[in-house]
Write a protein that holds these residues in place. Sequence first.
Motif, PDB file in Angstrom:
ATOM      1  N   MET A 272       0.829  -1.190   0.000  1.00  0.00           N
ATOM      2  CA  MET A 272       0.000   0.000   0.000  1.00  0.00           C
ATOM      3  C   MET A 272       0.870   1.249   0.000  1.00  0.00           C
ATOM      4  O   MET A 272       0.458   2.272  -0.495  1.00  0.00           O
ATOM      5  N   ASP A 273       2.061   1.161   0.546  1.00  0.00           N
ATOM      6  CA  ASP A 273       2.913   2.345   0.620  1.00  0.00           C
ATOM      7  C   ASP A 273       3.181   2.929  -0.760  1.00  0.00           C
ATOM      8  O   ASP A 273       3.133   4.136  -0.940  1.00  0.00           O
ATOM      9  N   MET A 274       3.445   2.064  -1.749  1.00  0.00           N
ATOM     10  CA  MET A 274       3.684   2.548  -3.115  1.00  0.00           C
ATOM     11  C   MET A 274       2.432   3.237  -3.656  1.00  0.00           C
ATOM     12  O   MET A 274       2.520   4.263  -4.306  1.00  0.00           O
ATOM     13  N   VAL A 275       1.267   2.673  -3.382  1.00  0.00           N
ATOM     14  CA  VAL A 275       0.024   3.272  -3.863  1.00  0.00           C
ATOM     15  C   VAL A 275      -0.210   4.611  -3.197  1.00  0.00           C
ATOM     16  O   VAL A 275      -0.562   5.590  -3.843  1.00  0.00           O
ATOM     17  N   SER A 276      -0.010   4.691  -1.884  1.00  0.00           N
ATOM     18  CA  SER A 276      -0.254   5.965  -1.196  1.00  0.00           C
ATOM     19  C   SER A 276       0.707   7.044  -1.670  1.00  0.00           C
ATOM     20  O   SER A 276       0.329   8.205  -1.781  1.00  0.00           O
ATOM     21  N   LYS A 277       1.936   6.681  -2.012  1.00  0.00           N
ATOM     22  CA  LYS A 277       2.871   7.663  -2.557  1.00  0.00           C
ATOM     23  C   LYS A 277       2.446   8.092  -3.954  1.00  0.00           C
ATOM     24  O   LYS A 277       2.491   9.272  -4.294  1.00  0.00           O
ATOM     25  N   THR A 278       2.029   7.126  -4.763  1.00  0.00           N
ATOM     26  CA  THR A 278       1.637   7.408  -6.143  1.00  0.00           C
ATOM     27  C   THR A 278       0.336   8.186  -6.201  1.00  0.00           C
ATOM     28  O   THR A 278       0.201   9.134  -6.964  1.00  0.00           O
ATOM     29  N   VAL A 279      -0.627   7.810  -5.387  1.00  0.00           N
ATOM     30  CA  VAL A 279      -1.974   8.365  -5.467  1.00  0.00           C
ATOM     31  C   VAL A 279      -2.164   9.584  -4.584  1.00  0.00           C
ATOM     32  O   VAL A 279      -2.734  10.577  -4.997  1.00  0.00           O
ATOM     33  N   GLY A 280      -1.698   9.494  -3.372  1.00  0.00           N
ATOM     34  CA  GLY A 280      -2.016  10.544  -2.417  1.00  0.00           C
ATOM     35  C   GLY A 280      -0.852  11.382  -1.971  1.00  0.00           C
ATOM     36  O   GLY A 280      -0.951  12.095  -0.984  1.00  0.00           O
ATOM     37  N   GLY A 281       0.268  11.291  -2.682  1.00  0.00           N
ATOM     38  CA  GLY A 281       1.417  12.070  -2.270  1.00  0.00           C
ATOM     39  C   GLY A 281       1.888  11.695  -0.876  1.00  0.00           C
ATOM     40  O   GLY A 281       2.427  12.513  -0.144  1.00  0.00           O
ATOM     41  N   GLY A 282       1.678  10.448  -0.484  1.00  0.00           N
ATOM     42  CA  GLY A 282       2.090   9.974   0.829  1.00  0.00           C
ATOM     43  C   GLY A 282       0.946   9.886   1.824  1.00  0.00           C
ATOM     44  O   GLY A 282       1.131   9.426   2.939  1.00  0.00           O
ATOM     45  N   ASP A 283      -0.253  10.302   1.436  1.00  0.00           N
ATOM     46  CA  ASP A 283      -1.409  10.235   2.327  1.00  0.00           C
ATOM     47  C   ASP A 283      -1.962   8.809   2.295  1.00  0.00           C
ATOM     48  O   ASP A 283      -2.589   8.397   1.318  1.00  0.00           O
ATOM     49  N   MET A 284      -1.712   8.063   3.362  1.00  0.00           N
ATOM     50  CA  MET A 284      -2.093   6.657   3.421  1.00  0.00           C
ATOM     51  C   MET A 284      -3.607   6.484   3.276  1.00  0.00           C
ATOM     52  O   MET A 284      -4.064   5.592   2.565  1.00  0.00           O
ATOM     53  N   LEU A 285      -4.392   7.330   3.918  1.00  0.00           N
ATOM     54  CA  LEU A 285      -5.843   7.194   3.839  1.00  0.00           C
ATOM     55  C   LEU A 285      -6.332   7.388   2.407  1.00  0.00           C
ATOM     56  O   LEU A 285      -7.188   6.645   1.929  1.00  0.00           O
ATOM     57  N   ARG A 286      -5.773   8.343   1.699  1.00  0.00           N
ATOM     58  CA  ARG A 286      -6.174   8.555   0.305  1.00  0.00           C
ATOM     59  C   ARG A 286      -5.825   7.318  -0.528  1.00  0.00           C
ATOM     60  O   ARG A 286      -6.597   6.897  -1.387  1.00  0.00           O
ATOM     61  N   GLY A 287      -4.675   6.722  -0.272  1.00  0.00           N
ATOM     62  CA  GLY A 287      -4.297   5.494  -0.973  1.00  0.00           C
ATOM     63  C   GLY A 287      -5.253   4.353  -0.677  1.00  0.00           C
ATOM     64  O   GLY A 287      -5.632   3.591  -1.573  1.00  0.00           O
ATOM     65  N   VAL A 288      -5.678   4.230   0.578  1.00  0.00           N
ATOM     66  CA  VAL A 288      -6.630   3.176   0.958  1.00  0.00           C
ATOM     67  C   VAL A 288      -7.982   3.430   0.292  1.00  0.00           C
ATOM     68  O   VAL A 288      -8.621   2.499  -0.213  1.00  0.00           O
ATOM     69  N   ILE A 289      -8.427   4.659   0.272  1.00  0.00           N
ATOM     70  CA  ILE A 289      -9.700   4.992  -0.382  1.00  0.00           C
ATOM     71  C   ILE A 289      -9.612   4.695  -1.875  1.00  0.00           C
ATOM     72  O   ILE A 289     -10.529   4.110  -2.461  1.00  0.00           O
ATOM     73  N   PHE A 290      -8.515   5.061  -2.504  1.00  0.00           N
ATOM     74  CA  PHE A 290      -8.300   4.768  -3.924  1.00  0.00           C
ATOM     75  C   PHE A 290      -8.429   3.272  -4.180  1.00  0.00           C
ATOM     76  O   PHE A 290      -9.175   2.841  -5.072  1.00  0.00           O
ATOM     77  N   MET A 291      -7.716   2.459  -3.400  1.00  0.00           N
ATOM     78  CA  MET A 291      -7.752   1.008  -3.590  1.00  0.00           C
ATOM     79  C   MET A 291      -9.137   0.438  -3.294  1.00  0.00           C
ATOM     80  O   MET A 291      -9.566  -0.521  -3.934  1.00  0.00           O
ATOM     81  N   SER A 292      -9.855   1.036  -2.360  1.00  0.00           N
ATOM     82  CA  SER A 292     -11.217   0.591  -2.057  1.00  0.00           C
ATOM     83  C   SER A 292     -12.149   0.868  -3.227  1.00  0.00           C
ATOM     84  O   SER A 292     -13.047   0.071  -3.513  1.00  0.00           O
ATOM     85  N   ILE A 293     -11.948   1.988  -3.903  1.00  0.00           N
ATOM     86  CA  ILE A 293     -12.753   2.287  -5.094  1.00  0.00           C
ATOM     87  C   ILE A 293     -12.434   1.270  -6.189  1.00  0.00           C
ATOM     88  O   ILE A 293     -13.353   0.726  -6.824  1.00  0.00           O
ATOM     89  N   VAL A 294     -11.153   0.999  -6.413  1.00  0.00           N
ATOM     90  CA  VAL A 294     -10.757   0.021  -7.431  1.00  0.00           C
ATOM     91  C   VAL A 294     -11.442  -1.316  -7.146  1.00  0.00           C
ATOM     92  O   VAL A 294     -12.035  -1.929  -8.040  1.00  0.00           O
ATOM     93  N   GLU A 295     -11.379  -1.761  -5.899  1.00  0.00           N
ATOM     94  CA  GLU A 295     -11.970  -3.053  -5.524  1.00  0.00           C
ATOM     95  C   GLU A 295     -13.477  -3.034  -5.712  1.00  0.00           C
ATOM     96  O   GLU A 295     -14.063  -3.981  -6.249  1.00  0.00           O
ATOM     97  N   ALA A 296     -14.138  -1.974  -5.282  1.00  0.00           N
ATOM     98  CA  ALA A 296     -15.595  -1.878  -5.407  1.00  0.00           C
ATOM     99  C   ALA A 296     -16.022  -1.868  -6.876  1.00  0.00           C
ATOM    100  O   ALA A 296     -17.059  -2.435  -7.226  1.00  0.00           O
ATOM    101  N   ASN A 297     -15.212  -1.247  -7.731  1.00  0.00           N
ATOM    102  CA  ASN A 297     -15.553  -1.161  -9.153  1.00  0.00           C
ATOM    103  C   ASN A 297     -15.591  -2.526  -9.836  1.00  0.00           C
ATOM    104  O   ASN A 297     -16.325  -2.701 -10.808  1.00  0.00           O
TER     105      ASN A 297
END
Length: 130
Positions: free
Chosen positions: A1-26
């Motif tokens: 998840m760390d790579m995703v949070s850096k890529t997606v949220g500029g290091g914001d872990m919660l934004r990375g988790v929300i992003f991945m949750s959207i991907v999964e829900a889709n």
Amino acid sequence: MDMVSKTVGGGDMLRGVIFMSIVEANIRDLKPDSPLSQAYSEAGDIVPDDLRRPVSVHALALSMGLPYETTRRHVNRLISDGLCVRRDSGVIIPGDVLARGPMVDSVKKNFEHLRDLFGELRAGGVEFDA
């Protein structure tokens, strides 16, 4: 998840988790054993946008146990950053976002970590059913 949070949220872990949750829900409704799901089963395969099911911000907040306003704020930031798209019935992460270099690199890194983890578990005596 760390790579995703850096890529997606500029290091914001919660934004990375929300992003991945959207991907999964889709893609949650794609059954693993269906022919449609099998067509997109390889690591590099990306489910087309028209097969992604939008998720509402409210449903996303409920599923994650987060306040609606917090979730809405992060989703709006993902939208403004061009990482998420609003549809009539919710939001999706478009396939072109998942195909970008940093996202592909993140997925590859996650696969490497999983492969290493399973290798270490096997070396430690853990057996897996075939």
